[in-house]
Design a protein around this motif. Structure first.
Motif, PDB file in Angstrom:
ATOM      1  N   UNK A  17       0.735  -1.164  -0.024  1.00 52.77           N
ATOM      2  CA  UNK A  17      -0.019   0.033  -0.077  1.00 52.77           C
ATOM      3  C   UNK A  17       1.010   1.310   0.084  1.00 52.77           C
ATOM      4  N   UNK A  18       0.782   2.011  -1.347  1.00 56.32           N
ATOM      5  CA  UNK A  18       1.757   3.256  -1.277  1.00 56.32           C
ATOM      6  C   UNK A  18       1.109   4.064  -2.382  1.00 56.32           C
ATOM      7  N   UNK A  19       1.735   5.051  -2.219  1.00 57.27           N
ATOM      8  CA  UNK A  19       1.289   6.189  -3.043  1.00 57.27           C
ATOM      9  C   UNK A  19       2.343   6.903  -3.886  1.00 57.27           C
ATOM     10  N   UNK A  20       2.475   6.916  -5.031  1.00 58.84           N
ATOM     11  CA  UNK A  20       3.474   7.454  -5.889  1.00 58.84           C
ATOM     12  C   UNK A  20       3.007   8.834  -6.796  1.00 58.84           C
ATOM     13  N   UNK A  21       3.534   9.755  -6.911  1.00 51.80           N
ATOM     14  CA  UNK A  21       3.272  10.886  -7.748  1.00 51.80           C
ATOM     15  C   UNK A  21       4.674  11.440  -8.104  1.00 51.80           C
ATOM     16  N   UNK A  22       4.533  12.002  -9.437  1.00 53.37           N
ATOM     17  CA  UNK A  22       5.639  12.556 -10.179  1.00 53.37           C
ATOM     18  C   UNK A  22       5.447  14.198 -10.193  1.00 53.37           C
ATOM     19  N   UNK A  23       6.371  14.746  -9.902  1.00 54.77           N
ATOM     20  CA  UNK A  23       6.163  16.188  -9.948  1.00 54.77           C
ATOM     21  C   UNK A  23       7.304  17.227 -10.543  1.00 54.77           C
ATOM     22  N   UNK A  24       6.805  18.214 -11.243  1.00 54.10           N
ATOM     23  CA  UNK A  24       7.924  18.893 -12.237  1.00 54.10           C
ATOM     24  C   UNK A  24       8.406  19.872 -11.299  1.00 54.10           C
ATOM     25  N   UNK A  25       8.049  20.306 -10.094  1.00 52.63           N
ATOM     26  CA  UNK A  25       8.500  21.418  -9.142  1.00 52.63           C
ATOM     27  C   UNK A  25       8.834  20.727  -7.896  1.00 52.63           C
ATOM     28  N   UNK A  26      10.311  20.956  -7.536  1.00 58.37           N
ATOM     29  CA  UNK A  26      10.611  20.516  -6.426  1.00 58.37           C
ATOM     30  C   UNK A  26       9.933  20.861  -5.134  1.00 58.37           C
ATOM     31  N   UNK A  27       9.756  22.252  -4.946  1.00 55.21           N
ATOM     32  CA  UNK A  27       9.001  22.952  -4.020  1.00 55.21           C
ATOM     33  C   UNK A  27       7.635  22.319  -3.692  1.00 55.21           C
ATOM     34  N   UNK A  28       6.959  21.999  -4.688  1.00 52.17           N
ATOM     35  CA  UNK A  28       5.539  21.646  -4.691  1.00 52.17           C
ATOM     36  C   UNK A  28       5.474  19.980  -4.098  1.00 52.17           C
ATOM     37  N   UNK A  29       6.676  19.363  -4.769  1.00 53.43           N
ATOM     38  CA  UNK A  29       6.718  18.113  -4.260  1.00 53.43           C
ATOM     39  C   UNK A  29       7.003  18.064  -2.565  1.00 53.43           C
ATOM     40  N   UNK A  30       8.034  18.662  -2.299  1.00 49.17           N
ATOM     41  CA  UNK A  30       8.276  18.852  -0.588  1.00 49.17           C
ATOM     42  C   UNK A  30       7.221  19.043   0.037  1.00 49.17           C
ATOM     43  N   UNK A  54      18.685  16.415  -3.498  1.00 52.96           N
ATOM     44  CA  UNK A  54      18.512  17.213  -2.276  1.00 52.96           C
ATOM     45  C   UNK A  54      17.288  17.486  -1.598  1.00 52.96           C
ATOM     46  N   UNK A  55      16.095  16.958  -2.321  1.00 52.15           N
ATOM     47  CA  UNK A  55      14.723  17.146  -2.203  1.00 52.15           C
ATOM     48  C   UNK A  55      14.496  16.513  -0.475  1.00 52.15           C
ATOM     49  N   UNK A  56      15.545  15.406  -0.186  1.00 54.91           N
ATOM     50  CA  UNK A  56      15.206  14.814   1.124  1.00 54.91           C
ATOM     51  C   UNK A  56      15.404  15.714   2.030  1.00 54.91           C
ATOM     52  N   UNK A  57      16.709  16.562   2.100  1.00 56.68           N
ATOM     53  CA  UNK A  57      17.028  17.610   3.012  1.00 56.68           C
ATOM     54  C   UNK A  57      15.905  18.886   2.988  1.00 56.68           C
ATOM     55  N   UNK A  58      15.511  19.219   2.162  1.00 54.46           N
ATOM     56  CA  UNK A  58      14.407  19.958   2.047  1.00 54.46           C
ATOM     57  C   UNK A  58      13.155  19.538   2.692  1.00 54.46           C
ATOM     58  N   UNK A  59      12.730  18.337   2.474  1.00 52.88           N
ATOM     59  CA  UNK A  59      11.420  17.957   3.252  1.00 52.88           C
ATOM     60  C   UNK A  59      11.849  17.559   4.528  1.00 52.88           C
ATOM     61  N   UNK A  60      13.210  17.275   5.094  1.00 54.35           N
ATOM     62  CA  UNK A  60      13.285  17.090   6.573  1.00 54.35           C
ATOM     63  C   UNK A  60      13.307  18.708   7.076  1.00 54.35           C
ATOM     64  N   UNK A  61      13.645  19.795   6.461  1.00 52.29           N
ATOM     65  CA  UNK A  61      13.765  20.914   7.029  1.00 52.29           C
ATOM     66  C   UNK A  61      12.392  21.427   6.977  1.00 52.29           C
TER      67      UNK A  61
END
Length: 117
Positions: A17-30, A54-61
């Motif tokens: 059970x999981x959810x997958x999405x694709x984004x063109x904008x990193x900020x929106x994804x985070x 580096x999106x991982x670091x942005x999400x943690x922040x």
């Protein structure tokens, strides 16, 4: 990007059970992942996100800007894993992700979230 929300449902009912999405904008994804994880917290569930740097670091922040999410990260109720590291673990020296590696490396994290919360 893969996002899984973990609740008190037995693992044998949530695996896959999981959810997958694709984004063109990193900020929106985070922002979207952060919102999903905060929703999981509101439901007293755990959350596991696998995100590339580096999106991982942005999400943690972004999560650490919320006191409840910061506590959940520190306690392991929310986990944000590096996609490269997870893929290498799942490949387990092969060219295709291995079910056994998933069971050995990822399921225990999910199980710990369910047991703890």
């Amino acid at each position: 990007m893969t996002l899984s929300l973990i609740s008190s449902t037995p693992l044998n009912r949530i695996v896959g059970s999981h959810h997958v999405q694709f984004f063109t904008d990193d900020g929106l994804m985070v922002q979207r992942i952060r919102d999903h994880l905060l929703s999981a917290l509101a439901m007293q569930a755990g959350g596991l996100a696998v995100v590339a740097s580096p999106r991982r670091e942005a999400l943690v922040t972004a999560l650490r800007n919320d006191p409840a999410a910061e506590l959940a990260l520190d306690e392991g109720q929310l986990q944000v894993l590096d996609a490269h590291d997870v893929l290498q673990t799942l490949l387990d020296g092969t060219t295709r992700p291995q079910r056994e590696a998933f069971a050995r490396e990822v399921l225990p994290r999910m199980d710990a979230m369910v047991r703890a919360h």
